[in-house]
Design an enzyme around this catalytic site. Structure first.
Site, PDB file in Angstrom:
ATOM      1  CG  HIS A   9      -1.785   1.200   1.354  1.00 41.28           C
ATOM      2  ND1 HIS A   9      -3.107   1.183   0.989  1.00 41.28           N
ATOM      3  CD2 HIS A   9      -1.535   2.470   1.775  1.00 41.28           C
ATOM      4  CE1 HIS A   9      -3.627   2.384   1.182  1.00 41.28           C
ATOM      5  NE2 HIS A   9      -2.690   3.185   1.656  1.00 41.28           N
ATOM      6  CD  GLU A  10       1.529   3.628   3.677  1.00 43.12           C
ATOM      7  OE1 GLU A  10       1.724   4.674   3.032  1.00 43.12           O
ATOM      8  OE2 GLU A  10       0.490   3.420   4.345  1.00 43.12           O
ATOM      9  CG  HIS A  35       0.301   6.322  -0.697  1.00 44.06           C
ATOM     10  ND1 HIS A  35      -0.755   6.967  -1.290  1.00 44.06           N
ATOM     11  CD2 HIS A  35      -0.216   5.697   0.402  1.00 44.06           C
ATOM     12  CE1 HIS A  35      -1.866   6.750  -0.584  1.00 44.06           C
ATOM     13  NE2 HIS A  35      -1.562   5.972   0.437  1.00 44.06           N
ATOM     14  CG  HIS A  79       0.419   9.095  -6.876  1.00 45.22           C
ATOM     15  ND1 HIS A  79      -0.711   9.377  -6.154  1.00 45.22           N
ATOM     16  CD2 HIS A  79       0.260   9.739  -8.057  1.00 45.22           C
ATOM     17  CE1 HIS A  79      -1.514  10.137  -6.880  1.00 45.22           C
ATOM     18  NE2 HIS A  79      -0.947  10.375  -8.033  1.00 45.22           N
TER      19      HIS A  79
HETATM   20 ZN   LIG Z   1      -2.878   5.235   1.976  1.00 47.21          ZN
END
Ligand SMILES: [Zn+2]
Length: 671
Positions: free
Chosen positions: A461-462, A465, A468
């Protein structure tokens, strides 16, 4: 000697000089950076030349360069590796930084220049990114009240101040109610509780100066108590105390506060020219309007409610078989659901861990990014800001893309949770700047470090990010990386979680840390089947809260929020044995601040998109389909906030997000 926090970075990647920085350097660095930023802002506002995009917006983009550098290092350290000195500085800085931000947005001559540019935008010959950046600056000023004059401006200030007081009171009342309530548990009241719950209850007792175990309203204690306690009478007492937080009468009651907050929010939105607070809040979001939010929530609500009702019938039958007649109540759900889970989905989660070492999962995470985006990861030596931090240079075909730092182990100096931050953001204005991106987690340190399945998902998940931020390719920092709408920002992260569950990724990387064997298929299948368990209940309690949040902020503020809450729940036919995940008197997301007010839906909005985005890969029959990956990077990951979220989505997917993939993912319809 120059202050090392203010200095240009070291080495080929211009990393902060962590070895030279001491805590004493930060306060003077902030003072100097704030002074410089103020001088830059004042010069822009006082510029005798007519406003241009370059002398106003681009100048604003560069006005806080030094402050960004100092804040980038400091806020990362204060979250990931705090010291008493850093905590003290955080407290000092909070009002200073808030004052600086409001000085900028309330600077009339500065706003006049931005407004003038906005009025002439058609004649400025801006690139699409410049036009978007101008629009976002203009709206930032307007939405904070910069355009208001006279009594309206004064009233706006009063409202903001009063809202800050009320939201703090709301949080503190909630904390007080959670802290004050506890109930000692006698020996015969521990019936059914596993050892870990008894141990937690004893620890809670010791904290409160009690001899034996006590029950408290802390979520991590009361939820397992409700799952395991076979004493129905105690479950009822505990549940009613838990849901009464903030509604106990007396000085800590939040119901009157909630009503006043909703009134002031409505007034604030009207002063700014919006029909309702929801209209104001949703304008910059992908959802845009309350109607869009309600439409999405209701499309999920109907199948979720059907699933919850079918589950309720099964749980009721189990309760009747226990010799308890009558209706299934809210304090019965978790107890019978846990029994059913054990019967249908039991497996030993600990058996997974040897296959999920941190190094194996980092390998999986990097390999996935390599297959999707062609990224290469090369370990680089520190020193970084803590001995546990690891660093990699990220490149593509030999071209430098970013520095990625992974700070994975829990320690007392780190706040809880997991997050991604950019110590330096990508931008091109003033020369190409490549980012320094940090992922921070709280895994238990071990040798080797073995992750739970949830931990491994958090890792992915991290890193979503982080991608991104790292793949960002914009000119202006204002729209760089994760600077996107709140209901869009979790798309890249939640999407990346899907690749962890791709069978070939697990087969290749989830190998036993000692034997190198692949994870047994049966174990994995059980885990994946358990993932959709009780999603009817979880979806119903979530959607009900999101619908009430929305109703609170549409139209006129309710005189009695509790009555409106009851009305919304009646209208949707809330199942009897399920209540809202957060009822009004303890709905901190909505009342402890503005962050998720009229925005609680956004968790589900993001999930709809990540499920549908991954379906775009699945539809090609290849989870690593190169054309889809290229489109994902070009349309979403590289553009940051330079393209509105809905347009970025449409460019990637070609159709509005459908809820089908989410419903399948949650097991609410047949896959
Ligand atoms: Zn998040």
């Amino acid at each position: 000697m120059t202050n090392p926090v203010l200095a240009e970075g070291l080495g080929p990647f211009a990393l902060p000089d962590f070895a030279a920085i001491t805590d004493a350097d930060f306060a003077p660095a902030f003072d100097q950076a704030l002074t410089e930023a103020r001088a830059n802002i004042a010069a822009i506002a006082a510029n005798p030349e007519a406003p241009s995009f370059a002398n106003t917006i681009e100048a604003l983009e560069q006005a806080e360069g030094l402050l960004d550098r100092v804040a980038g290092v400091f806020y990362n350290l204060s979250g990931a590796d705090s010291t008493p000195a850093r905590e003290a500085l955080m407290r000092d800085l909070a009002p200073k930084m808030a004052a600086f931000a409001s000085e900028v947005t309330m600077n009339r001559p500065l706003f006049a220049r931005v407004e003038r540019l906005w009025e002439m935008r058609e004649s400025l010959e801006l690139t699409p990114e410049q036009a978007r950046v101008l629009e976002l600056y203009f709206k930032m000023f307007v939405r904070s009240g910069a355009a208001l004059q006279g009594v309206d401006a004064e009233r706006m200030t009063e409202i903001k101040e009063r809202l800050a007081v009320l939201s703090t009171a709301f949080s503190q009342n909630l904390l007080a109610d959670e802290r004050d309530w506890f109930r000692p548990l006698a020996e015969d009241e521990l019936e059914g509780l596993p050892d870990f719950v008894v141990a937690a209850a004893k620890a809670a007792g010791a904290e409160r100066g009690q001899d034996g175990p006590v029950l408290t309203l802390n979520r991590s204690l009361i939820v397992p108590f409700l799952q395991f306690s076979s004493r129905r009478d105690l479950r009822e007492t505990a549940y009613e105390a838990w849901v009464a937080r903030g509604a106990n009468g007396g000085p800590t009651d939040n119901r009157v506060i909630a009503a006043e907050i909703l009134n002031l929010r409505e007034e604030r939105a009207k002063l700014l020219g919006y029909d309702s607070f929801a209209a104001y809040k949703l304008e910059p979001e992908m959802a845009k309007t309350p109607e869009n939010v309600r439409d999405l929530l209701m499309r999920v609500w109907t199948p979720a409610k059907a699933r919850a009702e079918a589950d309720a019938a099964k749980l009721t039958a189990m309760m009747h078989a226990d010799g308890i007649n009558g209706d299934l109540e809210a304090w019965d759900w978790r107890y019978y659901s846990e029994k059913r889970r054990v019967a249908e989905h039991d497996f030993d989660e600990a058996a997974l861990k040897p296959y999920l070492s941190l190094d194996a999962m980092l390998g999986a995470m990097f390999d996935t990014a390599n297959r999707l985006f062609g990224l290469d990861f090369r370990p680089i030596a520190g020193p970084f800001y803590h001995a546990d931090v690891r660093g990699w240079e990220v490149s593509r075909k030999g071209r430098h893309i970013a520095v990625f730092l992974g700070d994975y182990f829990a320690r007392p100096s780190k706040r809880s949770g997991a997050w991604c931050s950019a110590m330096r953001s990508q931008k091109k204005l003033g020369g190409e700047t490549r980012p320094i991106v940090v992922n921070v987690c709280n895994f238990a340190k071990g040798d080797p470090c073995l992750l739970s399945y949830d931990d491994a998902r958090t890792l992915f998940h991290e890193f979503g990010h982080a991608l991104h931020q790292m793949l960002s390719d914009v000119t202006y920092q204002f729209v760089s990386g994760t600077s996107v709408a709140r209901d869009f920002v979790e798309l890249p992260s939640q999407l990346y979680e899907h690749w962890m569950e791709v069978p070939e990724v697990l087969e290749k990387h989830a190998r036993h840390w000692q034997t190198g064997e692949a994870m047994p298929k049966a174990l994995l299948d059980k885990l994946l089947a358990a993932a959709t368990y009780d999603q009817g209940f979880l979806t119903v309690e979530f959607v009900a809260s999101a619908l009430v949040d929305l109703a609170f902020h549409e139209g006129a503020a309710p005189a009695d929020p509790m009555a409106l809450q009851a009305q919304v729940l009646a209208e949707i036919g809330m199942p009897k044995a399920i209540r809202m995940r957060h009822a009004t008197p303890h709905f901190g997301h909505v009342f402890s601040g503005d962050g998720y007010s009229s925005g609680y839906y956004s968790y589900m909005w993001s999930e709809v998109m990540d499920a549908d985005a991954f379906a775009a890969f699945e539809e090609t029959g290849n989870a690593f389909d190169p054309a889809t990956a290229e489109r994902l990077e070009r349309c979403i990951l590289s553009v940051g906030g330079s393209v509105p979220a809905d347009a970025a989505w449409m460019a990637f997917r070609g159709k509005t997000p459908g809820v089908e993939a989410l419903l399948k993912g949650r097991g609410l319809v047949e896959a």
